[in-house]
Design a protein around this motif. Structure first.
Motif, short mmCIF file in Angstrom:
data_model
loop_
_atom_site.label_atom_id
_atom_site.label_comp_id
_atom_site.label_asym_id
_atom_site.label_seq_id
_atom_site.Cartn_x
_atom_site.Cartn_y
_atom_site.Cartn_z
N LYS A 274 0.83 -1.21 0.00
CA LYS A 274 0.00 0.00 0.00
C LYS A 274 0.87 1.25 0.00
O LYS A 274 0.53 2.26 -0.64
N HIS A 275 1.97 1.19 0.75
CA HIS A 275 2.89 2.32 0.81
C HIS A 275 3.42 2.66 -0.58
O HIS A 275 3.40 3.83 -1.02
N ILE A 276 3.89 1.64 -1.29
CA ILE A 276 4.46 1.88 -2.62
C ILE A 276 3.36 2.29 -3.61
O ILE A 276 3.60 3.11 -4.51
N LEU A 277 2.16 1.77 -3.43
CA LEU A 277 1.04 2.21 -4.27
C LEU A 277 0.82 3.72 -4.10
O LEU A 277 0.58 4.45 -5.07
N GLY A 278 0.93 4.18 -2.85
CA GLY A 278 0.80 5.62 -2.60
C GLY A 278 1.90 6.42 -3.25
O GLY A 278 1.65 7.49 -3.84
N LEU A 279 3.13 5.91 -3.19
CA LEU A 279 4.25 6.61 -3.83
C LEU A 279 4.06 6.69 -5.35
O LEU A 279 4.32 7.73 -5.97
N LEU A 280 3.58 5.60 -5.93
CA LEU A 280 3.34 5.59 -7.38
C LEU A 280 2.25 6.59 -7.75
O LEU A 280 2.37 7.32 -8.75
N ALA A 281 1.19 6.63 -6.94
CA ALA A 281 0.10 7.58 -7.21
C ALA A 281 0.59 9.01 -7.12
O ALA A 281 0.18 9.88 -7.91
N MET A 282 1.48 9.29 -6.18
CA MET A 282 2.04 10.64 -6.08
C MET A 282 2.87 10.98 -7.31
O MET A 282 2.77 12.09 -7.87
N GLN A 283 3.68 10.02 -7.76
CA GLN A 283 4.54 10.25 -8.92
C GLN A 283 3.74 10.44 -10.20
O GLN A 283 4.18 11.15 -11.11
N THR A 284 2.59 9.82 -10.27
CA THR A 284 1.78 9.90 -11.50
C THR A 284 0.65 10.92 -11.38
O THR A 284 -0.27 10.93 -12.21
N GLU A 288 -5.44 11.82 -4.64
CA GLU A 288 -6.54 11.17 -3.93
C GLU A 288 -6.29 9.67 -3.77
O GLU A 288 -6.52 9.10 -2.70
N GLN A 289 -5.79 9.05 -4.82
CA GLN A 289 -5.44 7.63 -4.72
C GLN A 289 -4.28 7.44 -3.75
O GLN A 289 -4.25 6.47 -2.99
N ALA A 290 -3.33 8.38 -3.76
CA ALA A 290 -2.21 8.31 -2.83
C ALA A 290 -2.70 8.39 -1.39
O ALA A 290 -2.23 7.65 -0.52
N ARG A 291 -3.64 9.30 -1.12
CA ARG A 291 -4.20 9.42 0.23
C ARG A 291 -4.82 8.12 0.69
O ARG A 291 -4.55 7.65 1.81
N GLU A 292 -5.63 7.50 -0.15
CA GLU A 292 -6.28 6.24 0.21
C GLU A 292 -5.24 5.15 0.49
O GLU A 292 -5.37 4.38 1.46
N ALA A 293 -4.24 5.10 -0.35
CA ALA A 293 -3.20 4.07 -0.18
C ALA A 293 -2.42 4.28 1.11
O ALA A 293 -2.15 3.33 1.87
N PHE A 294 -2.02 5.53 1.38
CA PHE A 294 -1.26 5.81 2.60
C PHE A 294 -2.10 5.56 3.85
O PHE A 294 -1.59 5.08 4.87
N GLU A 295 -3.39 5.88 3.79
CA GLU A 295 -4.25 5.62 4.94
C GLU A 295 -4.40 4.12 5.18
O GLU A 295 -4.45 3.67 6.34
N ASP A 296 -4.47 3.34 4.11
CA ASP A 296 -4.49 1.88 4.26
C ASP A 296 -3.18 1.40 4.88
O ASP A 296 -3.17 0.51 5.75
N ALA A 297 -2.06 2.00 4.45
CA ALA A 297 -0.74 1.58 4.93
C ALA A 297 -0.59 1.85 6.43
O ALA A 297 -0.10 0.99 7.17
N VAL A 298 -1.03 3.04 6.90
CA VAL A 298 -0.86 3.34 8.32
C VAL A 298 -1.84 2.53 9.17
O VAL A 298 -1.57 2.25 10.35
N VAL A 307 5.37 6.78 6.41
CA VAL A 307 4.08 6.83 5.73
C VAL A 307 3.24 7.98 6.26
O VAL A 307 2.56 8.68 5.50
N TYR A 308 3.31 8.21 7.58
CA TYR A 308 2.57 9.35 8.14
C TYR A 308 3.09 10.67 7.56
O TYR A 308 2.31 11.59 7.29
N PHE A 309 4.39 10.75 7.36
CA PHE A 309 4.96 11.96 6.78
C PHE A 309 4.45 12.17 5.35
O PHE A 309 4.05 13.28 4.97
N GLN A 310 4.46 11.09 4.57
CA GLN A 310 3.98 11.20 3.19
C GLN A 310 2.48 11.46 3.14
O GLN A 310 1.99 12.19 2.27
#
Length: 405
Positions: A274-284, A288-298, A307-310
């Motif tokens: 989930k963390h890396i999914l968030g990073l990919l969403a940020m890069q692309t 909003e997808q990054a937020r969902e992914a990071f929230e799943d990760a934490v 992850v909290y920082f990102q």
């Protein structure tokens, strides 16, 4: 070719008049030791009875009796005999190891550690002593001492991949990247000739993590490409996530997306995926997808400050300032706990019998959501003080949380 007699029959033959010349006391003792190694207790008993009839064989008889009593878990009888005969140079090493097993059985860990350290001083080439110390020091969190004995085992058993595998892991955890790489590569080299060693996939995955930390993404991909198809689902999921992180760093976003999908398909509960999914969403450009992914990760890994920082950055980008501040504050709190965790680890390594330090570390691990580490540290407290109520309740509490997951 004539068939060889089984060990027991051969020994009995040697003990019978007319079969061969009568064995000496020293020869009978060696036969008894061989039978102990083979766990042939009938033969041990037979030899013990034979020695009972000999003059000046009391030490040998008591030594065999101690091993027979150890086989039936009569620790008092073992220690009674060991206390009498342990100064005999011929059997002192064996007697000390018997004492270690007895102390371990009754959970007298200070005596276990004291006896093992005495053994390393008297018998520095006893590889089993060093291996036991590695296990105990690692459980106590005394990682510097564990590393010291790993180095000795690596010297004494140059074909064994296990000590370098553990030294790689410890070095990785303390972010000594070059040292971790050296030990991991040495372990892989030795593992190539050890079919009984089954941790190669774990080593390659951990080694790839170190390479990623050092931004050697192609080296990481090279290790991950050699993963066995029989690796566990969770390990494959982690490996795919590392592949994705490497691909993102190299600008290979399409490949990264496929790796992430594979990672989540293998193990949807893996926080790192989930963390890396968030990073990919940020890069692309998909905050909003990054937020969902990071929230799943934490949610899956509440002790991950990165992850909290990102997450705080993404929330701020989405205009959710208050939520961003909360996420950043959580990042700061976890970071402070981790710094304290590291400092206490250093203190624990220097004070191997300090139960209170280990109790603090266990509590921090529990707060960080690292439940396995928490149990390990609480167990280390019980190794020093088996009656510690805080450690006992801590283990019960953590195991209850594990069962709920």
């Amino acid at each position: 070719m004539p068939r060889l007699l089984p060990f027991t029959l051969l020994t009995i033959c040697l003990l019978q008049p007319g079969c061969t010349s009568e064995p000496t006391v020293a020869e009978l003792l060696q036969q008894g030791r061989d039978a102990i190694k083979a766990e042939d207790w009938a033969t041990v008993r037979l030899i013990k009875n034979q020695l009972t009839e000999r003059r000046n064989a009391k030490v040998e008889v008591q030594f065999l009796e101690a091993n027979l009593y150890m086989n039936v878990l009569n620790y008092d009888a073992v220690m009674e005999r060991v206390g009498i005969i342990a100064n005999d140079k011929r059997i002192r090493e064996d007697c000390m190891m018997l004492a270690v097993h007895c102390f371990t059985a009754i959970q007298d860990m200070p005596s276990v550690m004291r006896t093992l350290e005495e053994m390393t001083a008297e018998f520095p080439d006893n590889v089993d002593t060093h291996r036991l110390l590695i296990a105990h020091y690692y459980d106590f969190g005394a990682l510097q001492q564990a590393m010291r004995h790993c180095e000795r085992v690596s010297e004494l058993a140059p074909k064994d991949p296990r000590p370098d595998r553990l030294m790689g892991l410890i070095s990785k955890d303390f972010e000594k990247h070059e040292l971790a790489i050296r030990h991991y590569l040495e372990s892989l080299k030795r593992a190539a000739n050890d079919p009984s060693f089954d941790q190669v996939d774990e080593i390659r995955t951990e080694l790839s993590e170190v390479y990623i930390r050092m931004r050697k993404y192609q080296d990481a991909q090279k290790q991950l490409a050699q993963l066995s198809p029989n690796a566990s689902e969770s390990l494959q999921a982690t490996a795919f996530a590392y592949q994705a992180e490497s691909a993102i760093a190299l600008g290979q976003f399409d490949q990264a997306e496929q790796y992430i999908r594979d990672s989540i398909r293998k193990d949807a509960s893996l926080p790192y995926g989930k963390h890396i999914l968030g990073l990919l969403a940020m890069q692309t450009g998909n905050p909003e997808q990054a937020r969902e992914a990071f929230e799943d990760a934490v949610r899956l890994d509440p002790g991950n400050d990165r992850v909290y920082f990102q997450l705080s950055n993404v929330l701020r980008q989405l205009g959710k300032t208050e939520s961003a501040e909360k996420a950043f504050k959580k990042h700061e709190q976890i970071k402070a706990l981790k710094l304290e965790y590291i400092e206490l680890n250093v203190q624990a390594a220097q004070q191997t019998e300090n139960a209170e330090v280990r109790l603090k570390i266990a509590g921090i691990a529990e707060k960080l959501g690292d439940l396995e580490a928490a149990i390990s540290w609480y167990s280390g407290v019980l190794g020093i003080n088996p009656e510690n109520p805080a450690a006992r309740s801590g283990i019960q509490r953590v195991r209850a949380v594990q069962q709920q997951k």
